[in-house]
Design a protein around this motif. Structure first.
Motif, PDB file in Angstrom:
ATOM      1  N   SER A  42       0.840  -1.189   0.000  1.00 31.71           N
ATOM      2  CA  SER A  42       0.000   0.000   0.000  1.00 31.71           C
ATOM      3  C   SER A  42       0.878   1.244   0.000  1.00 31.71           C
ATOM      4  O   SER A  42       1.908   1.276   0.656  1.00 31.71           O
ATOM      5  N   HIS A  43       0.485   2.281  -0.711  1.00 35.74           N
ATOM      6  CA  HIS A  43       1.317   3.486  -0.726  1.00 35.74           C
ATOM      7  C   HIS A  43       0.683   4.636   0.034  1.00 35.74           C
ATOM      8  O   HIS A  43       1.257   5.711   0.142  1.00 35.74           O
ATOM      9  N   THR A  44      -0.510   4.412   0.558  1.00 33.06           N
ATOM     10  CA  THR A  44      -1.196   5.535   1.183  1.00 33.06           C
ATOM     11  C   THR A  44      -1.963   5.097   2.421  1.00 33.06           C
ATOM     12  O   THR A  44      -2.381   3.957   2.532  1.00 33.06           O
ATOM     13  N   ASN A  48      -9.917   6.890   1.832  1.00 33.57           N
ATOM     14  CA  ASN A  48     -10.842   7.062   0.712  1.00 33.57           C
ATOM     15  C   ASN A  48     -10.181   6.840  -0.645  1.00 33.57           C
ATOM     16  O   ASN A  48     -10.744   7.155  -1.679  1.00 33.57           O
ATOM     17  N   HIS A  49      -8.970   6.300  -0.585  1.00 31.88           N
ATOM     18  CA  HIS A  49      -8.253   6.108  -1.842  1.00 31.88           C
ATOM     19  C   HIS A  49      -8.683   4.823  -2.532  1.00 31.88           C
ATOM     20  O   HIS A  49      -8.239   3.751  -2.180  1.00 31.88           O
ATOM     21  N   VAL A  50      -9.580   4.930  -3.495  1.00 30.18           N
ATOM     22  CA  VAL A  50      -9.965   3.758  -4.290  1.00 30.18           C
ATOM     23  C   VAL A  50     -10.019   4.176  -5.752  1.00 30.18           C
ATOM     24  O   VAL A  50     -11.076   4.341  -6.313  1.00 30.18           O
ATOM     25  N   ALA A  53      -7.163   3.579 -11.364  1.00 27.57           N
ATOM     26  CA  ALA A  53      -6.231   4.102 -12.366  1.00 27.57           C
ATOM     27  C   ALA A  53      -5.008   4.768 -11.732  1.00 27.57           C
ATOM     28  O   ALA A  53      -4.164   5.328 -12.430  1.00 27.57           O
ATOM     29  N   CYS A  54      -4.918   4.728 -10.406  1.00 26.02           N
ATOM     30  CA  CYS A  54      -3.839   5.426  -9.697  1.00 26.02           C
ATOM     31  C   CYS A  54      -2.464   4.925 -10.148  1.00 26.02           C
ATOM     32  O   CYS A  54      -2.196   3.732 -10.166  1.00 26.02           O
ATOM     33  N   ARG A  55      -1.577   5.869 -10.468  1.00 24.63           N
ATOM     34  CA  ARG A  55      -0.249   5.484 -10.949  1.00 24.63           C
ATOM     35  C   ARG A  55       0.615   4.917  -9.833  1.00 24.63           C
ATOM     36  O   ARG A  55       1.444   4.046 -10.058  1.00 24.63           O
ATOM     37  N   ARG A  56       0.428   5.427  -8.639  1.00 26.78           N
ATOM     38  CA  ARG A  56       1.253   4.909  -7.534  1.00 26.78           C
ATOM     39  C   ARG A  56       0.829   3.491  -7.159  1.00 26.78           C
ATOM     40  O   ARG A  56       1.663   2.652  -6.846  1.00 26.78           O
ATOM     41  N   CYS A  57      -0.486   3.233  -7.186  1.00 22.81           N
ATOM     42  CA  CYS A  57      -0.956   1.858  -6.967  1.00 22.81           C
ATOM     43  C   CYS A  57      -0.332   0.938  -8.016  1.00 22.81           C
ATOM     44  O   CYS A  57       0.058  -0.187  -7.722  1.00 22.81           O
ATOM     45  N   ARG A  58      -0.234   1.449  -9.240  1.00 22.50           N
ATOM     46  CA  ARG A  58       0.364   0.646 -10.301  1.00 22.50           C
ATOM     47  C   ARG A  58       1.825   0.344 -10.015  1.00 22.50           C
ATOM     48  O   ARG A  58       2.310  -0.745 -10.306  1.00 22.50           O
TER      49      ARG A  58
HETATM   50 ZN   LIG Z   1      -2.985   4.560  -5.316  1.00 17.97          ZN
END
Ligand SMILES: [Zn+2]
Length: 141
Positions: A42-44, A48-50, A53-58
């Protein structure tokens, strides 16, 4: 990505792993046929982060995938008849109570076998997986 960079990203993403036994039902008997090893990061801490398309999740997913790809070569599982399948769950974001409901991404490694050679086969394999992941600083939860 060098090993050193990979290792520091693993730590930055609070990565950990879980294992789920995989069973097959045959002739009224339940047989252990493999493990799902789930790598989670996890980066955060934003609850509420869902955003699929998030680049950091990628990039968290890319780090977990890199580890998953190393496992068959580096974990010394010592068994030729193993099958590996990797599922990067590429469009899903998890919400994990274990992380205080932080959003996280996961990569699953399915290791399966057709026959087990000895009584200690499954335990030996889990020990090898565990020590491989420990070397990368990924601990079991
Ligand atoms: Zn993310």
């Amino acid at each position: 990505m060098t090993n050193q960079v990979l290792q520091s990203l693993v730590a930055e993403y609070n990565s950990f792993w879980q294992v789920w036994p995989q069973y097959e039902q045959a002739n009224g008997e339940r047989r252990l046929i493999g493990f799902e090893v789930e790598l989670i990061g996890s980066h955060t801490s934003d609850l509420n982060h869902v955003d699929p398309a998030c680049r950091r999740c990628r990039s968290v997913r890319a780090v977990l995938l890199a580890i998953a790809d190393l496992l068959p070569r580096e974990a010394n599982l010592g068994e030729n008849s193993l099958t590996y399948n990797i599922d990067s769950h590429s469009n899903s974001v998890l919400c994990l109570p274990a992380l205080g409901n932080r959003s996280a991404v996961s990569v699953s490694i399915y290791v399966s076998w057709n026959r087990s050679n000895s009584q200690s086969f499954e335990t030996d394999m889990l020990t090898a997986i565990k020590s491989f992941l420990n070397r990368w600083g990924i601990h079991q939860r």
